[in-house]
Design an enzyme around this catalytic site. Structure first.
Site: not given
Ligand code: UDX
Length: 437
Positions: A154, A263, A323
């Site tokens: 997923e 994750c 986030k």
């Molecule tokens: C992530 C993956 O995107 C998803 O495909 C997987 O199924 C689960 O892990 P998620 O943990 O919900 O999803 O968050 P995501 O939106 O990917 O952000 C992860 C982290 O990266 C956050 O802490 C966010 O703040 C950080 N981030 C994201 C950045 O610092 N910069 C960015 O450009 C994008």
């Protein structure tokens, strides 16, 4: 399109949202969880997580008779053609994955399996776990019923999980059986998404490789942001310039305090452990982890440089979740920052639109005072740290913020504001990788 009977074992983020979305497209779904309290809450219409749009979908499909909840695995397995496993796969202290929940569920399924079922692993698991699940079911299935194991990782993101599930970029199905594949295609037919069929090992590997690549992108841009800070270049412009190249893309190039959540930190550690165990160490990922940690340390150093001593300083922190648009505070850099500041003797007041309840419930921010609004948090503050880029903070009345602060100093860990505007408003403003004032 024909409706199918599906069972989802585990009603956490992935299980609950998947179950709700499968019901939304017309399947009949039973969600199983071994926590009777959670099941009772769901049965009475209470959703244990905050996820935009989820509550509506759950209520609608429960009313329509397409979605129900139980704590009895036998009920789920008996009444479904396809059984999804969506239980946690938490990290162990050495970074490797604890697969005991998966193993237990495999045994439980085996114990109640009476006729052919497709058993689908949706949890994030190390490559070759499917083989283990199949061996386990075979060993414990006294009835000798037929089954196939499939991997179907997923990719949903918290905060937009419903949209991600309803309109996935791709659906990955790892299967060694045509019979199972045909059923899986029927499950996903209503979503009209591209389906990528692979062997089981490849499907499992895709999930860890995808998340590691995304984390690598974040660490890459964060490392570049350090060079911007040292040279006076602007990370936003640099990211736009890099991201305009279609081969690279602009998404996941937002510099900030680093990645967190349930994750990325876990999956990167797991992929390192998996590659080590296979005898092909993926050392690049250790650097990804190091940069991620450094990014927060660099930010805290900026705070110390500006405030000289943190002890007894009144510091407001906006944001606790990892986030925006989620109530999830697991492995949140914002929480780490609050705790680091408290440890250094600062007087911390924090506010988050959705994350405070869980932060308190899980005792994650002891020593900080949690308040009920962004403006209340900055009252008398000598500095404001923006740790999570909630939309609410972007729309706040900054004149009012300035009026309430003792000294108008903002440390923006997510580059939410425009440095020139902040200067015009009279703030001392520091952000990540952009010329500051
Ligand atoms: C992530 C993956 O995107 C998803 O495909 C997987 O199924 C689960 O892990 P998620 O943990 O919900 O999803 O968050 P995501 O939106 O990917 O952000 C992860 C982290 O990266 C956050 O802490 C966010 O703040 C950080 N981030 C994201 C950045 O610092 N910069 C960015 O450009 C994008």
């Amino acid at each position: 399109m024909s409706s199918m009977d599906l069972c989802i074992i585990g009603s956490g983020y992935v299980g609950l949202v998947s179950g709700a979305c499968f019901a939304e497209v017309g399947h009949k779904v039973v969600c199983v969880d071994n926590d009777p309290k959670k099941v009772a809450a769901l049965q009475s219409g209470r959703i244990p997580i905050y996820e935009p749009g989820l509550e509506d979908i759950v209520h609608r499909n429960v009313s329509a008779g397409r979605l129900r909840f139980t704590d009895k695995i036998e009920d789920g397995v008996d009444n479904s053609q396809v059984v999804f496993i969506a239980v946690p796969t938490p990290p162990q202290p050495d970074g490797s994955v604890d697969l005991s929940f998966i193993e237990k569920v495999a045994r439980e399924i085996a114990g109640v399996l009476k006729e052919y079922r497709v058993v689908v692993d949706k949890s994030t698991v190390p490559v070759k776990t499917g083989e283990k699940v199949a061996e386990t079911i075979k060993r414990y299935n006294r009835a000798g019923a037929e089954f196939d194991v499939v991997s179907n990782p997923e990719f949903l993101r918290e905060g937009c999980a419903v949209a991600d599930l309803m309109k996935p970029d791709r659906v990955v199905i790892g299967s060694a059986s045509d019979r199972a594949l045909a059923l899986m295609k029927k499950v996903y037919e209503p979503f009209m998404a591209p389906i990528l069929v692979t062997d089981i090992n490849s499907a499992e590997l895709i999930k860890h490789a995808a998340n590691s690549f995304l984390a690598l992108k974040i660490s890459y841009i964060n490392a570049v942001s350090a060079i911007c800070d040292a040279s006076g270049a602007d990370i936003e412009k640099v990211a736009d310039g890099i991201g305009a190249d279609k081969r690279i893309g602009r998404s996941f190039l937002n510099a900030g305090l680093g990645y967190g959540g349930s994750c990325f930190p876990k999956d990167i550690a797991a992929f390192i452990a998996i590659s080590d165990a296979l005898g092909v160490p993926f050392t690049l990922l250790k650097e990804v982890q190091r940069i991620n940690k450094d990014q927060k340390e660099r930010f805290l150093k900026g705070l110390r440089d500006a405030l000289w001593v943190l002890r007894d300083k009144k510091i407001a922190v906006w944001g606790l979740t990892f986030k925006p648009d989620t109530d999830d505070v697991r492995s949140s850099v914002a929480i780490e920052i609050v705790n680091d500041l408290v440890k250094e003797g600062a007087i911390v007041t924090a506010y988050d639109p959705k994350g405070m309840e869980k932060a308190v419930e899980w005792k994650m921010v002891e020593g900080a005072r949690l308040v009920h609004s962004a403006l209340e948090a900055v009252e008398g503050a000598e500095a404001l740290v923006l740790a999570t880029e909630w939309g609410e903070f972007a729309n706040v009345d900054l004149q009012e913020v300035k009026k309430r602060m003792m000294t108008p100093m903002i440390f923006d860990g997510r580059n939410l504001f425009d440095p020139a505007t902040m200067k015009d408003l009279g703030f001392a403003y520091k952000c990540i990788g952009r010329s500051t004032v």
